[in-house]
Design a protein around this motif. Structure first.
Motif, PDB file in Angstrom:
ATOM      1  N   GLU A 536       0.832  -1.201   0.000  1.00 12.73           N
ATOM      2  CA  GLU A 536       0.000   0.000   0.000  1.00 12.73           C
ATOM      3  C   GLU A 536       0.874   1.263   0.000  1.00 12.73           C
ATOM      4  N   THR A 537       2.023   1.182   0.695  1.00 11.83           N
ATOM      5  CA  THR A 537       2.936   2.326   0.774  1.00 11.83           C
ATOM      6  C   THR A 537       3.563   2.629  -0.585  1.00 11.83           C
ATOM      7  N   VAL A 538       4.055   1.602  -1.230  1.00  9.75           N
ATOM      8  CA  VAL A 538       4.817   1.850  -2.461  1.00  9.75           C
ATOM      9  C   VAL A 538       3.957   1.832  -3.717  1.00  9.75           C
ATOM     10  N   GLU A 539       2.781   1.160  -3.644  1.00 10.97           N
ATOM     11  CA  GLU A 539       1.952   1.091  -4.850  1.00 10.97           C
ATOM     12  C   GLU A 539       0.610   1.760  -4.661  1.00 10.97           C
ATOM     13  N   GLY A 540       0.190   1.989  -3.419  1.00  8.62           N
ATOM     14  CA  GLY A 540      -1.118   2.578  -3.152  1.00  8.62           C
ATOM     15  C   GLY A 540      -1.012   4.041  -2.757  1.00  8.62           C
ATOM     16  N   ASN A 541      -1.631   4.391  -1.611  1.00  7.24           N
ATOM     17  CA  ASN A 541      -1.721   5.808  -1.243  1.00  7.24           C
ATOM     18  C   ASN A 541      -0.528   6.316  -0.433  1.00  7.24           C
ATOM     19  N   GLY A 542       0.505   5.488  -0.284  1.00  8.74           N
ATOM     20  CA  GLY A 542       1.726   5.949   0.394  1.00  8.74           C
ATOM     21  C   GLY A 542       1.693   5.818   1.900  1.00  8.74           C
ATOM     22  N   SER A 543       0.542   5.443   2.450  1.00  8.01           N
ATOM     23  CA  SER A 543       0.448   5.383   3.912  1.00  8.01           C
ATOM     24  C   SER A 543       1.257   4.216   4.474  1.00  8.01           C
ATOM     25  N   VAL A 544       1.624   4.323   5.740  1.00  8.87           N
ATOM     26  CA  VAL A 544       2.327   3.227   6.418  1.00  8.87           C
ATOM     27  C   VAL A 544       1.473   2.727   7.574  1.00  8.87           C
ATOM     28  N   THR A 545       1.784   1.523   8.044  1.00  9.82           N
ATOM     29  CA  THR A 545       1.128   0.997   9.241  1.00  9.82           C
ATOM     30  C   THR A 545       1.877   1.472  10.466  1.00  9.82           C
ATOM     31  N   LEU A 546       1.127   1.969  11.432  1.00 11.98           N
ATOM     32  CA  LEU A 546       1.739   2.385  12.672  1.00 11.98           C
ATOM     33  C   LEU A 546       1.176   1.514  13.774  1.00 11.98           C
ATOM     34  N   ARG A 547       2.054   0.915  14.564  1.00 16.25           N
ATOM     35  CA  ARG A 547       1.611  -0.067  15.542  1.00 16.25           C
ATOM     36  C   ARG A 547       2.071   0.354  16.936  1.00 16.25           C
ATOM     37  N   ASP A 548       1.118   0.318  17.849  1.00 20.85           N
ATOM     38  CA  ASP A 548       1.365   0.735  19.231  1.00 20.85           C
ATOM     39  C   ASP A 548       1.873  -0.430  20.065  1.00 20.85           C
ATOM     40  N   ARG A 549       2.901  -0.187  20.842  1.00 19.50           N
ATOM     41  CA  ARG A 549       3.539  -1.238  21.645  1.00 19.50           C
ATOM     42  C   ARG A 549       2.592  -1.893  22.649  1.00 19.50           C
ATOM     43  N   ASP A 550       1.911  -1.070  23.462  1.00 21.61           N
ATOM     44  CA  ASP A 550       1.189  -1.633  24.603  1.00 21.61           C
ATOM     45  C   ASP A 550      -0.101  -2.336  24.193  1.00 21.61           C
ATOM     46  N   SER A 551      -0.858  -1.700  23.273  1.00 23.52           N
ATOM     47  CA  SER A 551      -2.139  -2.290  22.880  1.00 23.52           C
ATOM     48  C   SER A 551      -1.975  -3.237  21.691  1.00 23.52           C
ATOM     49  N   ALA A 552      -0.834  -3.158  21.009  1.00 23.97           N
ATOM     50  CA  ALA A 552      -0.594  -3.904  19.769  1.00 23.97           C
ATOM     51  C   ALA A 552      -1.576  -3.503  18.672  1.00 23.97           C
ATOM     52  N   ALA A 553      -2.299  -2.377  18.882  1.00 24.99           N
ATOM     53  CA  ALA A 553      -3.230  -1.879  17.865  1.00 24.99           C
ATOM     54  C   ALA A 553      -2.461  -1.277  16.690  1.00 24.99           C
ATOM     55  N   GLN A 554      -3.100  -1.342  15.510  1.00 18.94           N
ATOM     56  CA  GLN A 554      -2.466  -0.784  14.316  1.00 18.94           C
ATOM     57  C   GLN A 554      -3.423   0.157  13.595  1.00 18.94           C
ATOM     58  N   ILE A 555      -2.875   1.240  13.058  1.00 14.97           N
ATOM     59  CA  ILE A 555      -3.654   2.111  12.178  1.00 14.97           C
ATOM     60  C   ILE A 555      -2.786   2.465  10.986  1.00 14.97           C
ATOM     61  N   ARG A 556      -3.418   3.002   9.932  1.00 12.56           N
ATOM     62  CA  ARG A 556      -2.617   3.462   8.799  1.00 12.56           C
ATOM     63  C   ARG A 556      -2.454   4.968   8.897  1.00 12.56           C
ATOM     64  N   VAL A 557      -1.256   5.448   8.580  1.00  8.24           N
ATOM     65  CA  VAL A 557      -0.955   6.878   8.668  1.00  8.24           C
ATOM     66  C   VAL A 557      -0.578   7.402   7.286  1.00  8.24           C
TER      67      VAL A 557
END
Lengths: 612, 612
Positions: A536-557
């Motif tokens: 998605e980063t290199v071929e899509g909208n350029g966003s990256v996955t950001l992952r939080d240590r404590d909750s292990a939750a992920q979002i795209r930035v």
């Protein structure tokens, strides 16, 4: 394996700390901080400086670790800084004699008993050498000075010592430091640096070592007029363990706010109470578990040779209570001693609010009478009259006054003494400041933060361990991973890594193993966020996955194609807030909210914050 | 008074540095950094870390300053770290014998002559003691080891030394550090910390001291395959002073870019060239005057015992050229020595890109023949055959091969040797990495920054001195002044001070003397900005005066009534940029522009930036 053992293993394996010079078999009492540990320790030191020096408007100095002998003659360390030692005549290892006695007999504070009594106890209890098992009955018990000695320059004419505490490097410079403070009390001088104690038996990892780092603040106060800003910490709750509770059956802790502790006399010095207040907030900010933390008052026998009153902050580590900082009133002991030994002035002139007029009885004897009458004893007579005038002015009320010189009594006409009560205007007085000392053992604070941050949980059915370090302390701020090192993903991840490093972030690039495994590696060292570059980063909208240590939750930035875009700005902002915010507004990137000031914090809603 | 003397006076008076323990008469070679100096030194260390460690993605460790004797036996310091000493028999002071000879005879590099020759020169030139004037003719010349010695633990059975360089604390941990780097070359390990040299005659303030701070990077490279990113510094211009110019009549400097210096062979090692490139950018960033700066190649006699090639960065201070950092190729000297002495492995397994197949001549002798024939000399025969096969495989071409054992020649049938050429597949090899070492003397860099930042000019008809320090290094970031401490101005100024300190800024509050005098005080210590609270602040629109150190220009900055308003945001932004920006975009709050990236910088127009 206990958590404590897991941590020791983690410390070595992931580069927090390990015994120095292991290739040479090591040397007891010396540890090296590896890459993660050195960064964590440095971040701790910065957090201490921010709270105890910068925010308070104090000064900080950086003095040498080697100092000449006269300094330690004056400070009392040359004579008094000893431990009781016993040497096994079989295997020639040395032990702390008081510790052996304590372990075998249950006696507390054996150190205060003296070498002779300790020797008797070793004999009567038939204590054996912990190393070889031989009886220590006839082994000599002696005092061993804990300073490392050396020689300054060629020859042995200039002995020097490695400082046993950073404080002395401040006290000896008091005259100059007072000038920098424009001679106004109170003023504080901090120092973070190495100190040394040549322990007989170092033990417990980085908790009792021969070379360590202290963060000490010496606050110079007027014993009469200086007062702390108690209002700013009045409501901070303290877990106290005062002397009488330590001696009671119940041995219970007392929970009091700073203002209660002062008002009810639990803590005698308002300055100590003030520092326990800000220290409590600080310890919370750096992630110390308040349920494994207390302030214990020193028993009279425990106090250092200079201390008037002392409270230790203690943390529970691996089942033991460990002193992590001490809060002492040192009185004017150090400055008085250095003034006496060096001949230098260690006072500050304190002007009164209004000049004061005082009445001073004085004499001005008529020497044309005393000279012929007393000959070469005349000066002694003058001295006796001066002393008498100051002590007992009413003695001059009559016609004659009787004084004693060398056992003989003489009657002297008051008229020739020139006795009078003089009015003098005084603007102020020279005061030897008293010292309040919050003293932190950085290595022990490190050990506490490290152990109290340790967590285990299950993520996606797999057990993991992680360090829930506050982002401001985390040795590595972000991990950056390409999904795989192909199709431009590795390249983009390396670009992001370089861009973040250029902004001052400590970043680890990792392209080895599964993404899950890479997360675990960062979790183990407490890295707050991980970024993953994928298709998605290199071929899509350029966003990256950001992952939080404590909750292990992920979002795209979202990211801009030509740089970090929003990511850099938001991370920078987060980082700045993390670094510069006060303890009262600790901002945690990992929990997506500012815990205190969420109203004004752009991170109140992470998703809202990350997408423009 | 020269600028150099003005600076020494300023250093003491304003708390940059001063000789330690002056109250006790001091002790040569030890200095204390006062409040301004300690902050400047710390900021320098952060700037170094940011550029040489964080940005490069290297590791940083923090090892002990005391290390056990075997470490320094291996490193060569126990035998080789000496200076030549002569002791006056009259006054008993010791001197550097080689320095006396150099001063009296004009000989350069007298150190390399040896004690005997130096003794002869002292005699023939009738050199006198600089202290008492007595002739030194018969005074003994000896080697004096410069390490401070001590004993670890009770007794003298465990001698230790204060490290003479931080580097050894890295080398001895190589095995572990390589693991942290996942055994991939190149990798770098930095360290900032104390090091010690027991100088015979310390001199020149903080330039030649007995206790000092080093910032060292040890880069471990594969001698075969590692290459620096030369492109990133290709166009950086270097002022070089190579060996042949030092030996020539003209003694001229050579100006070359990094890429020219490598292509033309002026600098042999591309790694050294790379580090001279980034060091040059770094020295410019921290305010070193490039016209008083050069890189001098070590003459062969000057090199340390471990150095293969070495270039020093030298700065002109008070008319002398002083070494401020060294860039050495240490080869594999240190790792080989530690491997040999400790028995530990100091290698990294380097896999080939493709596994290689090699042909290896080998023997597999028939012992049922050799045993009866040679008895207890059979093993020697086997060894001789193995050696011969490796060295001269064609000797096995015939029917018989002749070997020599204990001076006797024996003919052995080739058939019983089991000679064959074996094919082997090898995945890689164990490599002892080579070390590239940029080593910075932090105290000397400090002295350079301090002296090169010193300025004198005239403001409003009055002469002033100021330090043009880059804001990222300035010990105090802002001075905050009330016009007078009345009508709420003092209160507002203290509020602003507290608010700025809470954001992590080092701020001085000053309400004493005229505003002009307060500006001068801040100018002298290099504070970039001063804020003044006046009647307009408390009774008008709330704005404060902001004054720039270098131009002495003033503007008004709007503030919100209830806090810092724009001021805090803009200062924070400035500070963050200052701290985190790369060398290529040094942002200078004081000159109202980002010198490099002005297009994207909100500070491009200060007025525009400060008013919303």
């Amino acid at each position: 394996m206990t958590d404590h053992n897991r941590l020791t293993e983690l410390a070595t394996r992931r580069g927090f700390y390990f015994p120095t010079a292991g290739a040479y078999g090591g040397v007891a009492g010396f540890y090296t901080y590896g890459p993660q540990g050195a960064a964590l320790k440095r971040n701790l030191e910065s957090a201490w400086r921010e709270r105890f020096v910068t925010r308070e408007g104090h000064m900080e100095v950086d003095g040498p670790t080697i100092m000449p002998e006269p300094v330690f003659e004056a400070s009392g360390h040359l004579d008094g800084f000893d431990d009781t030692m016993i040497e096994c005549s079989e295997c020639e290892t040395s032990h702390r004699a008081d510790h052996l006695v304590e372990d075998e007999t249950g006696i507390e504070d054996a150190e205060s008993l003296g070498t002779e009594r300790i020797g008797e106890l070793v004999a009567t209890h038939e204590i054996a050498c912990p190393n070889c098992g031989a009886l220590l009955v006839d082994a000599p018990v002696s005092e061993f000075n804990l300073m490392f000695g050396t020689n300054i320059g060629p020859g042995s004419s200039a002995p020097g010592y490695l400082r046993p505490e950073t404080a002395q490097a401040i006290f000896v410079e008091f005259g100059r430091l007072a000038e920098y403070a424009r001679n106004q009390l109170p003023f504080g001088v901090g120092q973070i640096g190495k100190a040394y104690r040549n322990e007989i038996s170092p033990r417990r990892g980085i908790v009792r070592v021969r070379e360590f780092t202290q963060a000490e603040l010496e606050l110079f106060v007027s014993p009469e007029t200086s007062e702390p800003d108690l209002a700013s910490v009045a409501d901070v709750s303290l877990t106290l363990y005062p002397i009488d509770e330590q001696r009671s059956e119940g041995r219970e802790y007392v929970e009091k706010t700073v203002s209660e502790a002062v008002e009810e006399g639990t803590i005698e010095s308002p300055w100590i109470a003030y520092y326990l207040g800000i220290a409590t907030e600080w310890y919370e900010r750096i992630g110390v578990d308040t349920d494994r933390f207390r302030y214990r008052q020193h028993l009279p026998g425990e106090r250092a040779h200079y201390a008037v009153d002392c409270w230790d902050a203690e943390a529970e580590l691996g089942g033991n209570w460990i002193e992590v900082s001490g809060f002492s009133t040192r009185g004017n002991y150090d400055l008085s001693r250095h003034a006496e030994r060096s001949g230098g002035s260690m006072t500050v002139f304190e002007p009164y609010d209004e000049p004061r007029t005082i009445e001073r009885p004085a004499v001005d004897p008529d020497m044309s009478y005393l000279g012929p009458e007393f000959g070469d004893r005349a000066p002694a007579v003058v001295e006796a009259l001066e002393e008498r005038a100051a002590r007992e002015p009413e003695a001059f009320d009559g016609e004659e006054i009787e004084i004693e010189i060398d056992g003989e009594t003489h009657a002297i006409p008051v008229a020739v003494t020139g006795f009078d009560v003089i009015e003098e205007t005084i603007a102020g007085e020279n005061v030897t400041p008293h010292v309040i000392e919050p003293s932190f053992g950085v290595d022990r604070v490190f050990a506490t933060v490290f152990e109290h941050a340790f967590r285990r949980d299950t993520v996606e059915g797999e057990e993991r361990t992680y360090l829930e370090l506050p982002p401001e302390l985390a040795p590595t701020f972000a991990g950056v991973f390409p999904l795989m090192d192909r199709d431009g993903m590795g390249e983009r991840a390396r670009e992001i890594t370089a861009a973040l490093r250029e902004r001052g972030f400590a970043v680890e690039y990792d392209d080895s193993g599964s993404i899950g495994r890479r997360y675990r590696r960062q979790d183990e060292i407490g890295t707050p966020v991980c970024l993953t570059v994928d298709y998605e980063t290199v071929e899509g909208n350029g966003s990256v996955t950001l992952r939080d240590r404590d909750s292990a939750a992920q979002i795209r930035v979202p990211m801009s194609a030509d740089g970090l875009g929003e990511l850099g700005a938001v991370l920078s902002d987060t980082w700045t807030r993390t670094r510069s915010h006060a303890a009262s507004s600790t901002f945690r990137v990992c929990s997506f909210r500012c815990r205190i000031c969420s109203a004004s914090c752009p991170g109140a809603n992470w998703a809202g914050c990350w997408s423009p």
